[in-house]
Design a protein around this motif. Structure first.
Motif, mmCIF file in Angstrom:
data_model
loop_
_atom_site.group_PDB
_atom_site.id
_atom_site.type_symbol
_atom_site.label_atom_id
_atom_site.label_comp_id
_atom_site.label_asym_id
_atom_site.label_seq_id
_atom_site.Cartn_x
_atom_site.Cartn_y
_atom_site.Cartn_z
ATOM 1 N N GLN A 30 33.001 28.492 -5.873
ATOM 2 C CA GLN A 30 32.442 29.376 -6.890
ATOM 3 C C GLN A 30 31.132 28.835 -7.479
ATOM 4 O O GLN A 30 30.296 29.593 -7.951
ATOM 5 C CB GLN A 30 33.448 29.625 -8.013
ATOM 6 N N HIS A 31 30.933 27.524 -7.415
ATOM 7 C CA HIS A 31 29.747 26.905 -7.992
ATOM 8 C C HIS A 31 28.506 27.026 -7.109
ATOM 9 O O HIS A 31 27.401 26.724 -7.569
ATOM 10 C CB HIS A 31 30.014 25.433 -8.311
ATOM 11 N N VAL A 32 28.690 27.456 -5.867
ATOM 12 C CA VAL A 32 27.539 27.593 -4.968
ATOM 13 C C VAL A 32 27.341 29.039 -4.511
ATOM 14 O O VAL A 32 26.600 29.300 -3.572
ATOM 15 C CB VAL A 32 27.657 26.653 -3.735
ATOM 16 N N THR A 33 28.011 29.951 -5.175
ATOM 17 C CA THR A 33 27.836 31.366 -4.869
ATOM 18 C C THR A 33 27.807 32.133 -6.185
ATOM 19 O O THR A 33 27.868 31.537 -7.262
ATOM 20 C CB THR A 33 28.936 31.876 -3.907
ATOM 21 N N ARG A 34 27.731 33.449 -6.107
ATOM 22 C CA ARG A 34 27.570 34.250 -7.327
ATOM 23 C C ARG A 34 28.883 34.829 -7.850
ATOM 24 O O ARG A 34 28.886 35.606 -8.796
ATOM 25 C CB ARG A 34 26.579 35.384 -7.072
ATOM 26 N N ASP A 58 26.522 38.848 1.226
ATOM 27 C CA ASP A 58 25.798 37.640 0.832
ATOM 28 C C ASP A 58 26.752 36.501 0.492
ATOM 29 O O ASP A 58 26.485 35.342 0.793
ATOM 30 C CB ASP A 58 24.832 37.919 -0.323
ATOM 31 N N VAL A 59 27.892 36.818 -0.099
ATOM 32 C CA VAL A 59 28.887 35.804 -0.431
ATOM 33 C C VAL A 59 29.568 35.317 0.853
ATOM 34 O O VAL A 59 29.878 34.130 0.993
ATOM 35 C CB VAL A 59 29.903 36.338 -1.462
ATOM 36 N N ALA A 60 29.761 36.221 1.812
ATOM 37 C CA ALA A 60 30.310 35.830 3.119
ATOM 38 C C ALA A 60 29.381 34.839 3.800
ATOM 39 O O ALA A 60 29.831 33.840 4.380
ATOM 40 C CB ALA A 60 30.530 37.061 3.999
ATOM 41 N N LEU A 61 28.085 35.096 3.726
ATOM 42 C CA LEU A 61 27.111 34.174 4.316
ATOM 43 C C LEU A 61 27.159 32.833 3.596
ATOM 44 O O LEU A 61 27.157 31.778 4.241
ATOM 45 C CB LEU A 61 25.704 34.772 4.266
ATOM 46 N N ASP A 62 27.231 32.854 2.261
ATOM 47 C CA ASP A 62 27.369 31.606 1.500
ATOM 48 C C ASP A 62 28.604 30.831 1.969
ATOM 49 O O ASP A 62 28.544 29.619 2.168
ATOM 50 C CB ASP A 62 27.519 31.895 0.002
ATOM 51 N N ALA A 63 29.725 31.535 2.134
ATOM 52 C CA ALA A 63 30.977 30.879 2.538
ATOM 53 C C ALA A 63 30.842 30.259 3.926
ATOM 54 O O ALA A 63 31.248 29.108 4.138
ATOM 55 C CB ALA A 63 32.137 31.881 2.513
ATOM 56 N N ASP A 64 30.290 31.010 4.867
ATOM 57 C CA ASP A 64 30.121 30.478 6.220
ATOM 58 C C ASP A 64 29.192 29.267 6.232
ATOM 59 O O ASP A 64 29.461 28.270 6.904
ATOM 60 C CB ASP A 64 29.582 31.556 7.164
ATOM 61 N N LEU A 65 28.102 29.343 5.480
ATOM 62 C CA LEU A 65 27.165 28.211 5.429
ATOM 63 C C LEU A 65 27.818 26.998 4.787
ATOM 64 O O LEU A 65 27.678 25.876 5.275
ATOM 65 C CB LEU A 65 25.897 28.610 4.669
#
Length: 151
Positions: A30-34, A58-65
């Motif tokens: 949660q600290h690296v996404t929105r 965009d959150v899916a991309l954050d999670a994968d990265l």
């Protein structure tokens, strides 16, 4: 009628759970996404109350990265009949090395051990064992993807 099947959506929910877990869990991710942890958990729930709640792209991309592997993106590609292949890197520091082969072998062994342990007791795979197998499979997929991009 929606073009996605219930199975597609269930697989996407499962991939979302795995990606968030691989990204450090909702409390860390949660600290690296929105999105806050409570909402993140809803994206992976398959219950009737949350069946139509999916992770934003965009959150899916954050999670994968953050997970270091395209877990959700792979599930989306598979639902459309595609498979992902990492773009080739040309710089010398990304050459295939013996340690890559060792990492692949260790990941395969971990998956194989998890499968054997799951089946050893009662010949079936329960939910806890399935999660362990899935984690090992995700690690193996990352190691294999790494080999394929460096070979």
């Amino acid at each position: 009628m929606r073009p996605t099947s219930e199975d597609n959506r269930a697989r996407l929910k499962a991939a979302t759970r795995r990606a968030i877990r691989a990204a450090g869990g909702g409390d860390s991710f949660q600290h690296v996404t929105r999105v806050a942890e409570a909402q993140l958990s809803k994206y992976g729930l398959a219950s009737e109350d949350h069946a139509e709640t999916f992770i934003p792209v965009d959150v899916a991309l954050d999670a994968d990265l953050e997970a270091g592997s395209p877990i959700i993106t792979t599930a989306m590609a598979q639902a459309q009949g595609f498979r992902l292949v990492r773009a080739e890197r040309e710089d010398a520091e990304h050459r295939l090395e013996f340690c890559d082969i060792s990492a692949l072998g260790m990941s395969f062994s971990d998956l194989q051990r998890a499968l054997h342990e799951a089946l050893a007791d009662d010949g079936s795979v329960d939910e806890s064992e399935r999660r362990i197998i899935q984690r090992c499979g995700d690690r193996l997929a990352r190691a294999l993807l790494e080999i394929m991009t460096r070979a």
